[in-house]
Design a protein around this motif. Sequence first.
Motif, PDB file in Angstrom:
ATOM      1  N   HIS A 363      -5.485  29.048  48.073  1.00  0.00           N
ATOM      2  CA  HIS A 363      -6.044  29.107  49.427  1.00  0.00           C
ATOM      3  C   HIS A 363      -7.525  29.491  49.372  1.00  0.00           C
ATOM      4  CE1 HIS A 363      -2.221  28.897  51.726  1.00  0.00           C
ATOM      5  NE2 HIS A 363      -1.720  29.439  50.628  1.00  0.00           N
ATOM      6  N   GLU A 364      -8.331  28.748  50.096  1.00  0.00           N
ATOM      7  CA  GLU A 364      -9.736  29.142  50.271  1.00  0.00           C
ATOM      8  C   GLU A 364      -9.837  30.366  51.162  1.00  0.00           C
ATOM      9  OE1 GLU A 364     -12.446  27.839  48.822  1.00  0.00           O
ATOM     10  OE2 GLU A 364     -11.113  26.521  47.676  1.00  0.00           O
ATOM     11  N   ALA A 365      -8.917  30.447  52.144  1.00  0.00           N
ATOM     12  CA  ALA A 365      -8.929  31.582  53.079  1.00  0.00           C
ATOM     13  C   ALA A 365      -7.525  31.828  53.606  1.00  0.00           C
ATOM     14  CB  ALA A 365      -9.883  31.305  54.241  1.00  0.00           C
ATOM     15  N   LEU A 366      -7.241  33.079  53.931  1.00  0.00           N
ATOM     16  CA  LEU A 366      -6.008  33.473  54.609  1.00  0.00           C
ATOM     17  C   LEU A 366      -6.386  34.263  55.860  1.00  0.00           C
ATOM     18  CD1 LEU A 366      -3.749  34.631  51.622  1.00  0.00           C
ATOM     19  CD2 LEU A 366      -3.553  32.498  52.925  1.00  0.00           C
ATOM     20  N   PHE A 367      -5.510  34.196  56.881  1.00  0.00           N
ATOM     21  CA  PHE A 367      -5.815  34.810  58.164  1.00  0.00           C
ATOM     22  C   PHE A 367      -4.636  35.651  58.651  1.00  0.00           C
ATOM     23  CE2 PHE A 367      -7.906  30.708  57.761  1.00  0.00           C
ATOM     24  CZ  PHE A 367      -9.221  30.980  58.102  1.00  0.00           C
ATOM     25  N   TRP A 368      -4.961  36.700  59.402  1.00  0.00           N
ATOM     26  CA  TRP A 368      -3.940  37.547  60.019  1.00  0.00           C
ATOM     27  C   TRP A 368      -4.382  37.898  61.437  1.00  0.00           C
ATOM     28  CZ3 TRP A 368      -5.842  38.088  55.137  1.00  0.00           C
ATOM     29  CH2 TRP A 368      -4.933  37.975  54.071  1.00  0.00           C
ATOM     30  N   ALA A 375      -7.788  39.674  60.809  1.00  0.00           N
ATOM     31  CA  ALA A 375      -8.448  39.797  59.500  1.00  0.00           C
ATOM     32  C   ALA A 375      -8.532  38.432  58.854  1.00  0.00           C
ATOM     33  CB  ALA A 375      -7.682  40.772  58.601  1.00  0.00           C
ATOM     34  N   ILE A 376      -9.490  38.311  57.958  1.00  0.00           N
ATOM     35  CA  ILE A 376      -9.639  37.096  57.160  1.00  0.00           C
ATOM     36  C   ILE A 376      -9.963  37.498  55.735  1.00  0.00           C
ATOM     37  CG2 ILE A 376     -12.041  36.940  57.985  1.00  0.00           C
ATOM     38  CD1 ILE A 376     -11.993  33.959  57.281  1.00  0.00           C
ATOM     39  N   LYS A 382     -13.284  40.163  52.446  1.00  0.00           N
ATOM     40  CA  LYS A 382     -12.278  40.391  53.485  1.00  0.00           C
ATOM     41  C   LYS A 382     -12.914  41.124  54.654  1.00  0.00           C
ATOM     42  CE  LYS A 382      -7.862  42.731  54.301  1.00  0.00           C
ATOM     43  NZ  LYS A 382      -6.839  43.607  53.678  1.00  0.00           N
ATOM     44  N   LEU A 383     -12.646  40.604  55.846  1.00  0.00           N
ATOM     45  CA  LEU A 383     -13.166  41.192  57.084  1.00  0.00           C
ATOM     46  C   LEU A 383     -11.990  41.608  57.952  1.00  0.00           C
ATOM     47  CD1 LEU A 383     -15.684  41.596  59.040  1.00  0.00           C
ATOM     48  CD2 LEU A 383     -15.055  39.338  59.956  1.00  0.00           C
ATOM     49  N   GLN A 420     -15.556  31.823  60.588  1.00  0.00           N
ATOM     50  CA  GLN A 420     -14.326  31.219  60.057  1.00  0.00           C
ATOM     51  C   GLN A 420     -13.107  31.702  60.831  1.00  0.00           C
ATOM     52  OE1 GLN A 420     -15.341  32.030  55.566  1.00  0.00           O
ATOM     53  NE2 GLN A 420     -13.631  30.603  55.635  1.00  0.00           N
ATOM     54  N   LEU A 421     -13.081  32.996  61.096  1.00  0.00           N
ATOM     55  CA  LEU A 421     -11.958  33.583  61.815  1.00  0.00           C
ATOM     56  C   LEU A 421     -11.872  33.031  63.239  1.00  0.00           C
ATOM     57  CD1 LEU A 421      -9.636  35.607  61.759  1.00  0.00           C
ATOM     58  CD2 LEU A 421     -11.284  37.421  62.295  1.00  0.00           C
ATOM     59  N   SER A 422     -13.025  32.919  63.886  1.00  0.00           N
ATOM     60  CA  SER A 422     -13.072  32.380  65.241  1.00  0.00           C
ATOM     61  C   SER A 422     -12.610  30.921  65.276  1.00  0.00           C
ATOM     62  CB  SER A 422     -14.495  32.491  65.806  1.00  0.00           C
ATOM     63  OG  SER A 422     -14.580  31.924  67.084  1.00  0.00           O
ATOM     64  N   GLU A 423     -13.021  30.144  64.294  1.00  0.00           N
ATOM     65  CA  GLU A 423     -12.605  28.740  64.221  1.00  0.00           C
ATOM     66  C   GLU A 423     -11.095  28.632  64.041  1.00  0.00           C
ATOM     67  OE1 GLU A 423     -14.859  27.051  61.067  1.00  0.00           O
ATOM     68  OE2 GLU A 423     -16.772  27.140  62.153  1.00  0.00           O
ATOM     69  N   TRP A 424     -10.531  29.495  63.202  1.00  0.00           N
ATOM     70  CA  TRP A 424      -9.078  29.490  62.995  1.00  0.00           C
ATOM     71  C   TRP A 424      -8.352  29.836  64.293  1.00  0.00           C
ATOM     72  CZ3 TRP A 424      -5.728  33.920  63.029  1.00  0.00           C
ATOM     73  CH2 TRP A 424      -4.403  33.633  62.672  1.00  0.00           C
ATOM     74  N   GLU A 425      -8.816  30.862  64.979  1.00  0.00           N
ATOM     75  CA  GLU A 425      -8.155  31.258  66.223  1.00  0.00           C
ATOM     76  C   GLU A 425      -8.206  30.146  67.259  1.00  0.00           C
ATOM     77  OE1 GLU A 425      -7.839  35.410  67.556  1.00  0.00           O
ATOM     78  OE2 GLU A 425      -9.731  35.702  66.501  1.00  0.00           O
ATOM     79  N   GLN A 426      -9.343  29.475  67.363  1.00  0.00           N
ATOM     80  CA  GLN A 426      -9.487  28.403  68.343  1.00  0.00           C
ATOM     81  C   GLN A 426      -8.610  27.203  67.988  1.00  0.00           C
ATOM     82  OE1 GLN A 426     -13.636  27.428  68.965  1.00  0.00           O
ATOM     83  NE2 GLN A 426     -14.213  29.576  69.160  1.00  0.00           N
ATOM     84  N   ALA A 427      -8.501  26.916  66.695  1.00  0.00           N
ATOM     85  CA  ALA A 427      -7.770  25.715  66.271  1.00  0.00           C
ATOM     86  C   ALA A 427      -6.264  25.937  66.138  1.00  0.00           C
ATOM     87  CB  ALA A 427      -8.324  25.218  64.937  1.00  0.00           C
ATOM     88  N   CYS A 428      -5.855  27.148  65.773  1.00  0.00           N
ATOM     89  CA  CYS A 428      -4.462  27.352  65.351  1.00  0.00           C
ATOM     90  C   CYS A 428      -3.664  28.361  66.173  1.00  0.00           C
ATOM     91  CB  CYS A 428      -4.431  27.803  63.885  1.00  0.00           C
ATOM     92  SG  CYS A 428      -5.148  26.621  62.744  1.00  0.00           S
TER      93      CYS A 428
END
Length: 461
Positions: A363-368, A375-376, A382-383, A420-428
Amino acid sequence: MKIDRLFVVSLGAITGLASCSSGQEEEAQRPNILILLADDAGYADFGFMGATDIQTPNIDRLAAEGCIFTDAHVAATVSSPSRSMMLTGRYGQRYGYECNLDKPGDGLPDDEELLPALLKRYDYRTGCIGKWHLGSEPSQRPNAKGFDTFYGLLAGHRSYFYNPETSDKDGSLQQYQHNGRKLSFDGYFTDELASKAQQFVTESEQPFMLYMSFTAPHSPNEATEEDLARFEGQPRQKYAAMMYALDRGVGKIVDELKAAGKFDNTIIFFLSDNGGSTTNQSSNLPLKGFKGNKFEGGQRVPFFVVWGDRFKRDQRFTGLTSSLDIFATVVDALDIPEEGLHKPIDGVSLLPYLSGEKSGNPHEALFWRKMDTRAIRSGSYKLIITRGVDSVLYNMDQDVEEMHDLLSSEPEKARELMEQLSEWEQACCKDPLWIEEGWAEITNGLHERLMKNEIRTAQDL
């Protein structure tokens, strides 16, 4: 031209037998799937993870037969969403499942397909033994979600001993059952579950998937007198005894697989559903944090995969890995086409990494995300962000213990991860289907104290 009827019949029989034989061979070659899931186990509480005071010899031997993933994470830091995401192979935020169950009706949506339902289309026998914790409505129960056989409890925990006045009283979701029918048991619950798993392995005449969902070492902190005596004087006596029983159960299941000649063709995944909890005596050291928060102690878990002699034994893989990958790995092992899936999945097959065909991070990135905290993990960084509290940034290659916040010294990196985190939240992500009442009041304060290094482990509370 006249053809002898006996010849035609004989030819048809031979063709049919050949076809049947081919189908049986193909079925025999399909791997069995075994998921061994511990509950609230500490990151450091297995011999293969470095523990010296907790005895897990059977699990350690099993780990040595496969590959240990040292940077493996669950997709949620509490039980119910973690299990949901593992069994769907999808981020729960895609279908509104990011919180623990809070009220009746909460749980799996009808339109999400679990791994066992997929495998049943490929003629697998499917079993769930142990803790469910994914909803108690009829449409959410194990048999409705793809499991042929269910021995266990619908709730998230129960007593380790049969008690008709508490866990086993009529109407309790903690009640021990088989496919909806109330059961009683003698002895210790971990041993009872292991015996049902042995029975399932023995009775399965076709490829099977077994989701072995132990309740151990989740509270209540209860053990047999015999196991407690083994650890008399140990500071973590009850926990050590519970872990020893868990290890005994795993050993019995593995022994049954080997005795039945099924071990070499069984893909075994072992992990915990989240980090060690504040309610048992678990240890996540050297990691910071614990169950329920987005620090490593809440989400990085002991994880290994074994599949006979298919890949090198006793290896360690350092790439970024997720419990989401279990689903994808099974799909790859069975060569199931993408169009055969109910919905797109978020996991990555681990098979090419296990074989050495690929290296690096799956994985390039993981999200929670859960309520106010998200978090990402992206590459080495990690943020963690808790709304209304604060944010922190860490370099995981240099600071796996998350003690040195880089937010002010590396603002560009922080902004990159925020985007990146914002893009994930908007898309997924969609809004949660429910929230846990009172959760924010507890965990937001814990995140603040962890961010400020005022506490590090559950023992500091």
